[in-house]
Motif scaffolding. Structure first.
Motif, short mmCIF file in Angstrom:
data_model
loop_
_atom_site.label_atom_id
_atom_site.label_comp_id
_atom_site.label_asym_id
_atom_site.label_seq_id
_atom_site.Cartn_x
_atom_site.Cartn_y
_atom_site.Cartn_z
N GLU A 96 0.75 -1.26 0.06
CA GLU A 96 -0.12 -0.02 0.09
C GLU A 96 0.94 1.21 0.18
OE1 GLU A 96 -3.14 0.42 -0.42
OE2 GLU A 96 -3.55 -1.95 -0.38
N VAL A 97 1.74 1.32 0.92
CA VAL A 97 2.77 2.34 0.61
C VAL A 97 3.40 2.47 -0.49
CG1 VAL A 97 4.85 3.38 2.02
CG2 VAL A 97 3.17 2.29 3.22
N LEU A 98 4.14 1.67 -1.15
CA LEU A 98 4.49 1.95 -2.44
C LEU A 98 3.53 2.37 -3.37
CD1 LEU A 98 6.90 1.33 -4.64
CD2 LEU A 98 6.20 -0.89 -4.81
N GLN A 99 2.15 1.94 -3.35
CA GLN A 99 1.19 2.59 -4.32
C GLN A 99 0.97 3.86 -3.80
OE1 GLN A 99 1.85 -0.40 -6.42
NE2 GLN A 99 -0.17 0.50 -6.89
N TRP A 100 0.96 4.26 -2.54
CA TRP A 100 0.83 5.66 -2.23
C TRP A 100 1.93 6.61 -3.07
CZ3 TRP A 100 0.80 5.15 3.76
CH2 TRP A 100 -0.46 4.75 4.05
N LEU A 101 3.06 6.02 -2.78
CA LEU A 101 4.03 6.93 -3.33
C LEU A 101 4.03 6.95 -4.77
CD1 LEU A 101 6.89 5.39 -1.01
CD2 LEU A 101 6.39 7.85 -1.31
N ARG A 102 3.76 5.84 -5.56
CA ARG A 102 3.52 6.04 -7.01
C ARG A 102 2.51 6.80 -7.36
NH1 ARG A 102 5.19 -0.21 -8.70
NH2 ARG A 102 7.34 0.18 -8.62
N GLU A 103 1.40 6.91 -6.68
CA GLU A 103 0.15 7.72 -6.91
C GLU A 103 0.79 9.37 -6.76
OE1 GLU A 103 -2.95 6.29 -4.56
OE2 GLU A 103 -3.13 4.52 -5.79
N GLU A 104 1.31 9.40 -5.79
CA GLU A 104 1.81 10.59 -5.37
C GLU A 104 2.66 11.37 -6.49
OE1 GLU A 104 1.92 14.56 -3.39
OE2 GLU A 104 0.85 12.75 -3.42
N ALA A 105 3.51 10.62 -7.28
CA ALA A 105 4.56 10.85 -7.99
C ALA A 105 3.60 11.05 -9.35
CB ALA A 105 5.39 9.53 -8.48
N VAL A 106 2.89 10.53 -9.56
CA VAL A 106 1.74 10.71 -10.90
C VAL A 106 1.31 12.31 -10.79
CG1 VAL A 106 -0.10 10.07 -12.13
CG2 VAL A 106 1.70 8.46 -11.57
N ARG A 107 0.60 12.19 -9.68
CA ARG A 107 -0.03 13.60 -9.21
C ARG A 107 0.90 14.81 -9.45
NH1 ARG A 107 -0.93 17.41 -5.63
NH2 ARG A 107 0.50 16.69 -4.04
N ARG A 108 2.24 14.38 -9.11
CA ARG A 108 3.17 15.42 -9.32
C ARG A 108 4.13 15.64 -10.70
NH1 ARG A 108 5.78 17.55 -4.13
NH2 ARG A 108 4.57 16.86 -2.37
N GLY A 109 3.70 14.61 -11.37
CA GLY A 109 4.21 14.78 -12.82
C GLY A 109 5.42 14.04 -12.97
N GLY A 140 -0.82 12.45 6.04
CA GLY A 140 0.30 13.03 6.77
C GLY A 140 1.65 12.62 6.36
N PHE A 141 1.67 11.47 5.90
CA PHE A 141 2.86 10.60 5.47
C PHE A 141 3.21 11.24 4.11
CE2 PHE A 141 4.65 7.47 2.38
CZ PHE A 141 5.67 7.36 2.83
N LEU A 142 2.40 11.43 3.32
CA LEU A 142 2.51 12.18 1.70
C LEU A 142 3.04 13.45 1.96
CD1 LEU A 142 0.05 10.30 -0.30
CD2 LEU A 142 2.33 9.78 0.04
N LYS A 143 2.60 14.42 2.95
CA LYS A 143 2.77 15.67 3.35
C LYS A 143 3.90 15.98 4.05
CE LYS A 143 -2.24 17.21 2.61
NZ LYS A 143 -3.32 17.56 3.21
#
Length: 413
Positions: A96-109, A140-143
């Protein structure tokens, strides 16, 4: 584990063997958290029929799962258990944590597939336990400063590798510009340093107290997910044999343990297949021990009667479609007039329904029978094999289309 299409046939056979509808097993099959354990119980019940007459839970007030009457007339008990990874929740959260980071990466381009994680752990007697953000900690983790700074560095220069180790959790995150989807890795969590923390020791001690029945009593412990049955352990680690030797010193109720590790094997050049590797460990301190002839019969237990596929986790149900059904190969034979095409009926149905295509499922580059120069002359059904994971097949017979008159066609010599 085996596919749903195989389980349907296996369940039917086991209900025929026992002469009753196995309501509790059916209920366990419908829940992800108990599905693999229920399937394993059916596999052991089915395998036991090869060594003697089988009864399933013969005592209404409680007993081990299976009683087998051997050819010698002796009765033995088999209690079935399935091992899930001890830290399966942490494994799931790692994904799940890996998926969060990959989704955040896509959101940031940023290309999410260029993000990977390495999971460390806090050393303990049971292994290396991961400390990870929980579902409620996601935002909170992603921010957090660590994550935000990491993505800021990546955005400044996407051609340069970047990484960081999180100060609060046991993970390191890496951006690799040349990567195309690697997920990373980490320390093995289930790596006990003390025998009392080993899964086999704990399950033998628990099961030994569960039933008090006369006669020879075995535990049959299987897994396709836990590494507790593997002989490959870290330095100073506890092997299955060591864990069982300690448990046998502390109980006389269990006559022996059968461990079955469903593992990947190399087959041919570059091919991988799943197979069960069984070991039998006898308890020298047991109150009841089988005779040598009975030991030889017990050693014939075959846990490879069914073809194994992917593991079934405690938290997910495979999506509907071919992944849950019997499958098989598309095969072609040729003759002077044409040839024959054999296709699994399950695949044909999915193709007709438009949910897949032959091109998606098979390599058709050499399939001349579908070139348009042939027509179907007959069709038939060929029986499948649930044990081998093969569906019934539809066989189409083809001949060269001599009725075509707009072009000249010739038979190959």
């Amino acid at each position: 584990m085996i596919k749903e299409g195989q389980v349907v046939e296996l369940l039917k056979r086991c209900e025929d063997i026992t002469g009753r509808r196995l309501e509790q097993v059916r209920g366990n099959l419908s829940r992800a958290e108990s599905r693999s354990a229920a399937i394993w119980e059916l596999i052991v019940l089915d395998a036991s029929t090869e060594i003697g007459a089988v009864e399933y839970e013969p005592y209404a007030d409680g007993s081990p799962d299976i009683r087998v009457t051997l050819p010698s007339g002796e009765k033995i008990w088999i209690e079935v258990a399935f091992l899930y990874p001890r830290f399966w929740k942490e494994e799931r959260q790692s994904f799940e944590v890996l998926q969060w980071l990959r989704e955040e990466a896509v959101r940031r381009g940023v290309d999410g597939f260029k993000i990977s994680c390495t999971f460390d752990g806090i050393a303990s007697l049971s292994g290396y336990v991961r400390k990870l953000p929980l579902q409620q900690d996601k935002n909170g983790f992603l921010k957090s400063e660590a994550v935000s700074s990491f993505f800021s560095r990546v955005l400044v220069n996407k051609s340069e590798k970047s990484s960081f180790t999180h100060p609060d959790y046991t993970l390191a995150v890496t951006y690799s510009p040349e990567s195309n989807g690697g997920g990373g890795g980490g320390l093995v969590q289930e790596a006990p340093k003390h025998y009392k923390e080993h899964a086999l020791y704990r399950i033998v001690k628990t099961k030994a107290r569960q039933h008090d029945v006369p006669g020879v009593r075995f535990l049959c412990i299987g897994t396709d997910q836990s590494n507790a049955l593997s002989d490959f352990v870290a330095p100073n680690g506890i092997t299955p044999a060591h864990a069982l030797s300690y448990s046998f010193k502390e109980t006389s109720a269990v006559s022996g343990v059968i461990t079955v590790n469903i593992e990947s094997r190399m087959q041919g050049i570059g091919g991988l297949t799943k197979g069960a590797r069984a070991n039998i460990y006898y308890n020298e301190n047991a109150k009841e021990r089988p005779s040598s002839p009975d030991m030889e019969v017990i050693s014939r237990l075959n846990f490879n009667r069914w073809k194994y596929h992917y593991p079934l986790t405690k938290y997910d149900t495979p999506s509907s479609g071919l992944s849950r059904k019997l499958g098989g190969k598309l095969t072609v034979s040729t003759s002077k007039k044409g040839g024959a095409l054999k296709i699994p009926s399950t695949v044909l149905l999915e193709v007709l329904a438009g949910r897949t295509s032959l091109e998606q499922e098979y390599d058709l580059s050499c399939l001349h029978l579908l070139s348009g120069d042939y027509h179907i002359t007959s069709s038939s059904i060929e029986a499948g094999s649930p044990e081998a994971g093969e569906a019934p097949c539809v066989v189409f017979e083809f001949e060269l289309d001599f009725d075509a008159v707009f072009e000249r066609t010739k038979l190959s010599k």
